[in-house]
Design a protein around this motif. Structure first.
Motif, PDB file in Angstrom:
ATOM      1  N   GLU A 134       0.973  -1.401   0.001  1.00  0.00           N
ATOM      2  CA  GLU A 134       0.073  -0.044   0.086  1.00  0.00           C
ATOM      3  C   GLU A 134       1.045   1.193  -0.037  1.00  0.00           C
ATOM      4  O   GLU A 134       1.611   1.606   0.870  1.00  0.00           O
ATOM      5  N   GLY A 135       0.751   1.859  -1.046  1.00  0.00           N
ATOM      6  CA  GLY A 135       1.755   3.159  -1.315  1.00  0.00           C
ATOM      7  C   GLY A 135       3.344   2.456  -1.065  1.00  0.00           C
ATOM      8  O   GLY A 135       3.532   1.445  -1.961  1.00  0.00           O
ATOM      9  N   LYS A 136       4.232   3.020  -0.276  1.00  0.00           N
ATOM     10  CA  LYS A 136       5.475   2.513  -0.175  1.00  0.00           C
ATOM     11  C   LYS A 136       5.706   1.425   0.902  1.00  0.00           C
ATOM     12  O   LYS A 136       6.610   1.172   1.194  1.00  0.00           O
ATOM     13  N   SER A 166       3.703 -19.548  -5.699  1.00  0.00           N
ATOM     14  CA  SER A 166       2.506 -19.044  -5.952  1.00  0.00           C
ATOM     15  C   SER A 166       2.201 -17.876  -5.033  1.00  0.00           C
ATOM     16  O   SER A 166       1.290 -16.874  -5.504  1.00  0.00           O
ATOM     17  N   LEU A 167       2.699 -17.837  -3.779  1.00  0.00           N
ATOM     18  CA  LEU A 167       2.611 -16.666  -2.931  1.00  0.00           C
ATOM     19  C   LEU A 167       3.500 -15.695  -2.565  1.00  0.00           C
ATOM     20  O   LEU A 167       3.403 -14.548  -2.372  1.00  0.00           O
ATOM     21  N   SER A 168       4.808 -15.993  -3.442  1.00  0.00           N
ATOM     22  CA  SER A 168       5.972 -15.100  -3.167  1.00  0.00           C
ATOM     23  C   SER A 168       6.018 -13.863  -4.116  1.00  0.00           C
ATOM     24  O   SER A 168       5.340 -14.113  -5.105  1.00  0.00           O
ATOM     25  N   LYS A 169       6.461 -12.910  -3.725  1.00  0.00           N
ATOM     26  CA  LYS A 169       6.319 -11.598  -4.525  1.00  0.00           C
ATOM     27  C   LYS A 169       7.388 -10.742  -4.194  1.00  0.00           C
ATOM     28  O   LYS A 169       8.443 -11.063  -3.129  1.00  0.00           O
ATOM     29  N   THR A 170       7.675  -9.993  -5.512  1.00  0.00           N
ATOM     30  CA  THR A 170       8.792  -8.670  -5.259  1.00  0.00           C
ATOM     31  C   THR A 170       8.372  -7.483  -4.998  1.00  0.00           C
ATOM     32  O   THR A 170       7.308  -7.089  -6.020  1.00  0.00           O
ATOM     33  N   TYR A 171       8.625  -6.554  -4.338  1.00  0.00           N
ATOM     34  CA  TYR A 171       8.166  -5.194  -4.277  1.00  0.00           C
ATOM     35  C   TYR A 171       9.118  -4.343  -4.343  1.00  0.00           C
ATOM     36  O   TYR A 171      10.474  -4.471  -3.944  1.00  0.00           O
ATOM     37  N   CYS A 172       8.957  -3.021  -4.860  1.00  0.00           N
ATOM     38  CA  CYS A 172       9.972  -2.068  -4.861  1.00  0.00           C
ATOM     39  C   CYS A 172       9.827  -1.282  -3.774  1.00  0.00           C
ATOM     40  O   CYS A 172       8.858  -0.894  -3.336  1.00  0.00           O
ATOM     41  N   LEU A 173      11.109  -0.758  -3.278  1.00  0.00           N
ATOM     42  CA  LEU A 173      11.202   0.048  -2.291  1.00  0.00           C
ATOM     43  C   LEU A 173      10.976   1.758  -2.457  1.00  0.00           C
ATOM     44  O   LEU A 173      10.711   2.509  -1.780  1.00  0.00           O
ATOM     45  N   ASP A 174      11.065   1.950  -3.857  1.00  0.00           N
ATOM     46  CA  ASP A 174      10.916   3.345  -4.389  1.00  0.00           C
ATOM     47  C   ASP A 174       9.404   3.632  -4.580  1.00  0.00           C
ATOM     48  O   ASP A 174       8.490   3.106  -4.885  1.00  0.00           O
TER      49      ASP A 174
END
Length: 173
Positions: A117-119, A165-173
């Motif tokens: 959610e947002g950052k 199937s549950l694993s994800k990558t998120y960006c910190l910016d």
């Protein structure tokens, strides 16, 4: 930097010890999001930075919430019941804003999930004892790559096998 996150183990001891033994050489921080149903001085809980869940006794010795700064990121850890997480993540989002958290770790619902959610990144590792929504008993290893400004939220089953199937990558910016 790697952080192991687990929750809702509801009295399990061997499984917690196995997680620590399996990952102690590659994980820098162990987090338990509550409902261990073990006292804070139990040997199995010693490696964990843990919070109190709704099924933990008031004498268990855990705080309701915990803030840990790891590198440049602030982790906010709670069980979730005090923020009505089963109804909506909104109260937890407000608390994350209030505390300046970058990553929010919670449990209570037993549903293995992560979202952004947002950052802010929210992680519920599911349950080692009573998973809901899936058959897998899960935990998470959150890997922070400061160079790429990415957070990898990798779910694993109780035996240490990836649940892709549950694993994800998120960006910190």
């Amino acid at each position: 930097m790697k952080v192991l996150i687990t929750s809702d183990s509801h009295g399990l001891t061997r499984e917690l010890s196995e997680l620590v033994e399996r990952h102690q050489s590659d994980v820098q921080l162990f987090i338990h999001c509550g409902d261990s149903e073990l006292p804070s001085d139990a040997e199995e809980m010693m490696p964990f930075n843990a919070v109190k869940g709704n099924c933990d006794l008031s004498s268990a010795g855990y705080p309701n919430d915990l803030i840990k700064t790891i590198g440049d990121l602030k982790f906010f850890v709670t069980h979730g019941h005090l923020y009505n997480i089963k109804m909506s993540p909104m109260n937890l989002l407000y608390k994350a804003d209030e505390t300046g958290a970058d990553i929010v770790c919670f449990g209570h619902t037993h549903n293995a999930v992560s979202f952004q959610e947002g950052k802010k990144i929210f992680i519920n590792p599911g349950s080692l004892r009573l998973p809901r929504g899936i058959d897998e008993k899960t935990y998470v290893i959150c890997e922070i790559n400061y160079k790429k400004k990415e957070v990898y939220v990798n779910f694993y089953n109780q035996d240490g096998e990836p649940v892709r199937s549950l694993s994800k990558t998120y960006c910190l910016d």
